[in-house]
Scaffold this motif. Structure first.
Motif, PDB file in Angstrom:
ATOM      1  N   THR A 585     -45.014   6.875  21.871  1.00 30.67           N
ATOM      2  CA  THR A 585     -43.669   7.405  21.682  1.00 30.67           C
ATOM      3  C   THR A 585     -42.767   7.037  22.853  1.00 30.67           C
ATOM      4  N   HIS A 588     -41.743   3.515  22.626  1.00 35.51           N
ATOM      5  CA  HIS A 588     -40.687   3.331  21.632  1.00 35.51           C
ATOM      6  C   HIS A 588     -39.324   3.628  22.238  1.00 35.51           C
ATOM      7  N   ALA A 607     -42.219  -2.648  22.506  1.00 33.33           N
ATOM      8  CA  ALA A 607     -42.414  -2.152  21.147  1.00 33.33           C
ATOM      9  C   ALA A 607     -43.723  -2.663  20.561  1.00 33.33           C
ATOM     10  N   ARG A 622     -45.264   7.042  13.923  1.00 33.77           N
ATOM     11  CA  ARG A 622     -44.719   6.369  15.103  1.00 33.77           C
ATOM     12  C   ARG A 622     -44.771   4.866  14.917  1.00 33.77           C
ATOM     13  N   TYR A 625     -41.619   3.708  13.117  1.00 36.92           N
ATOM     14  CA  TYR A 625     -40.435   3.550  13.964  1.00 36.92           C
ATOM     15  C   TYR A 625     -40.537   2.299  14.834  1.00 36.92           C
ATOM     16  N   LEU A 626     -41.709   2.044  15.375  1.00 37.32           N
ATOM     17  CA  LEU A 626     -41.871   0.868  16.233  1.00 37.32           C
ATOM     18  C   LEU A 626     -41.659  -0.418  15.451  1.00 37.32           C
ATOM     19  N   THR A 629     -37.974  -1.114  15.339  1.00 37.91           N
ATOM     20  CA  THR A 629     -37.484  -1.682  16.594  1.00 37.91           C
ATOM     21  C   THR A 629     -37.846  -3.160  16.695  1.00 37.91           C
TER      22      THR A 629
END
Length: 905
Positions: A585, A588, A607, A622, A625-626, A629
């Motif tokens: 996290t 990130h 990332a 998670r 989300y990565l 990115t």
């Protein structure tokens, strides 16, 4: 001699031959018991030549003892521990109980295994053989699989043998039944050679091509059966599979042994140490008691170690005994295994001997779970808590331990197990601990919206619960949920730094209009003039979740330099304390902050590291989300296929799990591909979502939405988004936010006001320090100037934009700037390239070279990228000719970067 396995044997020998040249490989052999996996491993080890052979075997009784199998494998290589980087050596020492538990994460333990194998290789290849891997304790299997997935140029071959494949991310090879010709050859060369044809046919039919069955079934026949006068085979109870028939055959041979021998074999089967003295002492026997079993080829005595010929022999010795005899064997072993070093084994033997609830044994298992957690054996800790729950006389203790088991399983990334454990807690009161585990499960496997609801359902929710609720509500991206969490936060007493109160002000725009007072100083309804987030993120006395909430808030406020510094600080804390999930996290947040600052290469590297950790830890949300990115980074670099693949994968997961914020981030990455390629209409299709609630929830996409809408003629959308961007800037009161709001105003203003807005956006952008966003502002300004025939002014602005894009590696935007420059009449040097030197390298080479150019040693690079030092050297060897350099001290110049400290690898 092996029969019918020429292809498989040749493949394995080929891998070992390539390892002699420095190439590494990993393979999973799988097939039913007795199919020949162990025989293939034995043959490979026997023909290993100068290779250093390391070997371990999974034992069913050891599955809950963390790192037992790994220690057995690496014991011959532990003399090289001293050459490992300090944190890695400490991680292995802690895992093996050679030092106090230091809280190192599982990722670091796996990296230590990889480095140790590389160091152990030296000039010779290393052959790692992991037999019966289905029975490895989970921490050992995780560490070995982690290392196996990262093998590259170490000269290491790792082979796992197991009955059913597991999702280890490794190449697999299935061993099937022998063909008829091989069956005939095997029977001709073994104990079946003199049997009557109809007996041989029956054996072949019952064995179904299983080599062990073909060997053992003839051995189990009596003299009468060998002549064919009686039924040729013993009955196999239950499942009539070949492996079950072999186990029955072994059981029949064990039944014919003397009683003292059977008793000693039972203790040996229940034991997991293989220590001959322990077995004899617990069984109250002498070595002579085992002679009959050794003569019958059921066991092998190797010095002080007792080894079963095959796992099915161990299973037959244990399962053929009555329950009372098995209980007695476990009690005897628990009494024999004294000393602190055997505390875990003693606890598990007492648990196996328990026939009723026993709080004393439950407490011993609790302690075993604590020790396992300290050594990052969270899967083993979960099993210990679960068994302790089963042995708890008090219902409250039973529930408490079951929740602890679920929490440990969540920490291990075993979310299917979490769900199964939580199903048994349905009658439990909604405690804070239970809610946090339920929310973690929902966030990863279910719905982010439901995760928030679970946390808000806790009566009198304390600060830790509401902090986690803020995190989940931001992920859900639902303004009403965010407002509910903010409202609850306002009811709490003021805490250190007023973090929750500030978060409530930042995210608590309950009417959803997002309007501040517009004066740009952060004043107005629901705002604070001096945000306390920086101090809160640095406060080591706060819960880490609260510190991270504060650090993320600085990024949401567009203070990206501070966010980068705080994320770096939190990441260092995670690495030191072994907070694996928070490490992903924090990476990130660090990547997002770097991306906002235009540090494209380092953002992508961070990332990618975070994604590796998230996948390893089973943190699917998670990882989602990565991926967004990384998709944004790839879009800016001009790698549209990779960007689209990452974004669409993330979008599918986010949509299925109510991760509304991740949905917006995925669409934003897809839109960046179109904006960079000069297709604003397609970009608008991804960005034009209903935007409600506080602007801070979706401020990251507002400038791009305004650009796409304004360039597509969607003026009403552009004006509405500009209003939200201005409200966000007023709430934030940071130069970066005001710079982007000014850019939005410039794109939606008449000519009389647009120029002043562009000038303001450039001045504020220079103050904010975000080179990439500043270059985009200059590009848009240059386009505006060119359309108004101000070619000279446009050239100056566009040239600055193009140079910044080229330096950052933002190829599509550099090409846009170049095309605009041509439109002004400027002649562009044909040798000008949009690609950076790093663009000539593979992604892995790029990461290695960037760190080497910054002056990091091979060991430092290996630790950061989770590779072995030898693999780092291999990547540099391949990268040097691509960059036209001969040594690492030339890298900085080749990449156009200032020289830095240099180390040798």
């Amino acid at each position: 001699m092996l029969y019918g396995r020429d292809g498989e044997s040749g493949l394995l020998r080929g891998l070992l031959a390539e390892a002699a040249g420095g190439t590494s490989a990993a393979l999973v052999l799988y097939g039913e018991a007795g199919i020949g996996k162990t025989a293939l491993l034995d043959e490979l080890a026997a023909g290993a030549g100068r290779a250093r052979v390391l070997r371990t075997v999974g034992i069913e009784a050891e599955t809950e003892l963390p790192f037992a199998a790994l220690h057995q494998l690496l014991r011959p290589a532990l003399d090289r521990l001293g050459v490992l980087p300090g944190p890695q050596a400490d991680a292995l020492r802690s895992a093996f109980g050679l030092a106090a538990a230091g809280g190192q994460d599982r990722f670091l333990t796996g990296l230590a295994v990889l480095t140790l194998l590389s160091e152990h290789a030296g000039e010779d290849p290393v052959l790692c053989l992991v037999d019966d891997a289905q029975w490895l304790d989970r921490p050992s299997l995780d560490a070995l699989a982690f290392a196996a997935r990262r093998l590259d140029a170490e000269g290491v071959v790792m082979v796992f043998a197991m009955r059913e494949p597991q999702p280890l991310g490794l190449p697999e090879l299935r061993l099937d039944a022998l063909d008829p010709a091989a069956v005939t050859a095997l029977l001709d060369g073994r104990d079946a050679a003199g049997l009557p044809p109809h007996v041989r046919e029956r054996i072949a039919a019952e064995a179904a091509g299983n080599p062990l069955a073909l060997i053992e079934l003839p051995r189990s026949l009596s003299a009468e059966q060998r002549t064919g006068l009686l039924g040729p085979l013993p009955a196999a109870p239950g499942d009539p599979s070949p492996s079950n028939r072999v186990r029955a055959a072994f059981g029949a041979r064990i039944d014919r042994l003397p009683a003292p021998t059977r008793a000693a074999l039972l203790v040996a089967a229940a034991d997991d140490t293989g220590d001959l003295a322990t077995v004899l002492r617990a069984a109250g026997a002498t070595p002579e008691a085992l002679e009959a079993a050794e003569t019958a080829d059921l066991i092998r005595l190797d010095g002080t170690t007792l080894v079963f010929r095959h796992p099915l022999v161990r299973a037959a010795a244990y399962r053929s005994a009555t329950l009372a005899r098995r209980i007695a064997a476990h009690r005897a072993l628990a009494d024999t295994l004294d000393g602190a070093e055997h505390a875990d084994r003693r606890a598990w033997h007492r648990a196996a001997a328990a026939t009723a609830p026993d709080e004393t044994v439950a407490r011993e298992l609790d302690l075993a779970a604590e020790r396992a957690t300290g050594r990052q054996g969270t899967a083993s800790a979960s099993a210990a808590h679960e068994r302790a729950s089963q042995l708890s006389p008090d219902p409250a203790d039973r529930r408490r331990r079951l929740v602890a088991a679920a929490q440990a399983a969540a920490d291990a990334g075993q979310f299917q197990r979490v769900a199964a454990l939580l199903e048994r807690t349905e009658d439990a009161a909604q405690s804070a601990e239970l809610a946090r585990v339920q929310a973690a499960l929902q966030l990863n496997e279910g719905s982010a919206v439901r995760a928030v609801e679970v946390l808000l359902a806790v009566a009198d929710a304390a600060r830790p619960i509401l902090v986690e609720a803020f995190h989940a509500a931001r992920s859900a991206g639902v303004p009403e949920l965010v407002a509910r969490v903010a409202a609850r936060a306002r009811t709490l007493p003021t805490g250190p730094h007023d973090t929750l109160a500030a978060a409530a002000a930042l995210y608590g725009d309950e009417d959803g209009d997002g309007h501040g007072d517009g004066d740009g100083d952060g004043g107005g309804r629901g705002t604070v003039r001096e945000w306390p987030f920086g101090g809160a993120a640095r406060d080591g006395d706060l819960l880490f979740s609260e510190r991270f909430l504060a650090a993320h808030a600085t990024h949401a406020l567009a203070d990206h330099g501070l966010a980068r510094d705080l994320a770096t600080l939190l990441l260092a804390h995670c690495r030191a304390q072994g907070l694996l999930g928070w490490q992903a996290t924090s990476l990130h947040l660090l990547a997002e902050a770097r991306l906002a600052l235009g540090e494209l290469e380092s953002a992508a590297t961070g990332a990618a590291e975070g994604l590796r950790i998230a996948q390893y830890a089973g943190l699917d949300h998670r990882a989602c989300y990565l991926r967004t990115t990384l998709a944004a980074c790839a879009a800016i670099e001009g790698d549209e296929p990779r960007s689209r693949e990452l974004a669409e994968t993330a979008l599918a997961h986010a949509t299925a799990h109510d991760l509304g914020a991740a949905v917006l981030h995925a669409h934003h990455a897809l839109a960046l591909n179109h904006l960079g390629g000069g297709d604003p209409a397609q970009a608008l299709a991804h960005l034009d979502h209903p935007l409600t609630g506080p602007p801070v929830l979706n401020a990251f996409l507002l400038p791009d939405l305004v650009e796409a809408a304004a360039r597509s003629g969607a003026d009403r959308t552009a004006v509405a988004a500009t209003a939200r961007a201005q409200a966000w800037a007023a709430r934030s009161a940071t130069p970066a936010a005001h710079a982007l709001a000014a850019r939005c105003r410039a794109l939606t203003s008449t000519d009389a006001h647009a120029e002043a807005a562009f000038d303001s956006a450039v001045a504020l952008g220079e103050q904010a320090g975000g080179s990439l966003e500043l270059a985009r502002t200059r590009l848009l300004h240059g386009e505006w100037l060119r359309r108004r025939k101000r070619r000279s002014d446009a050239r100056r602005v566009l040239r600055e934009a193009m140079e910044a894009f080229e330096k950052a590696g933002a190829r599509p935007w550099a090409e846009r700037a170049r095309a605009e420059l041509r439109g002004t009449g400027e002649v562009i040097d044909a040798t000008s390239a949009t690609a950076t030197p790093l663009g000539r390298l593979t992604p892995q080479e790029r990461e290695v070279v960037r760190l080497a150019a910054a002056g990091h040693s091979n060991r430092e690079i290996a630790a950061q990228l989770f590779l072995s030092p030898r693999t780092v050297g291999h990547h540099l060897y391949r990268a040097f000719p691509k960059l036209g350099v001969a040594s690492r001290d030339q890298l900085a110049h080749a990449l156009g970067e200032p020289p830095t400290r240099q180390k040798t690898g």
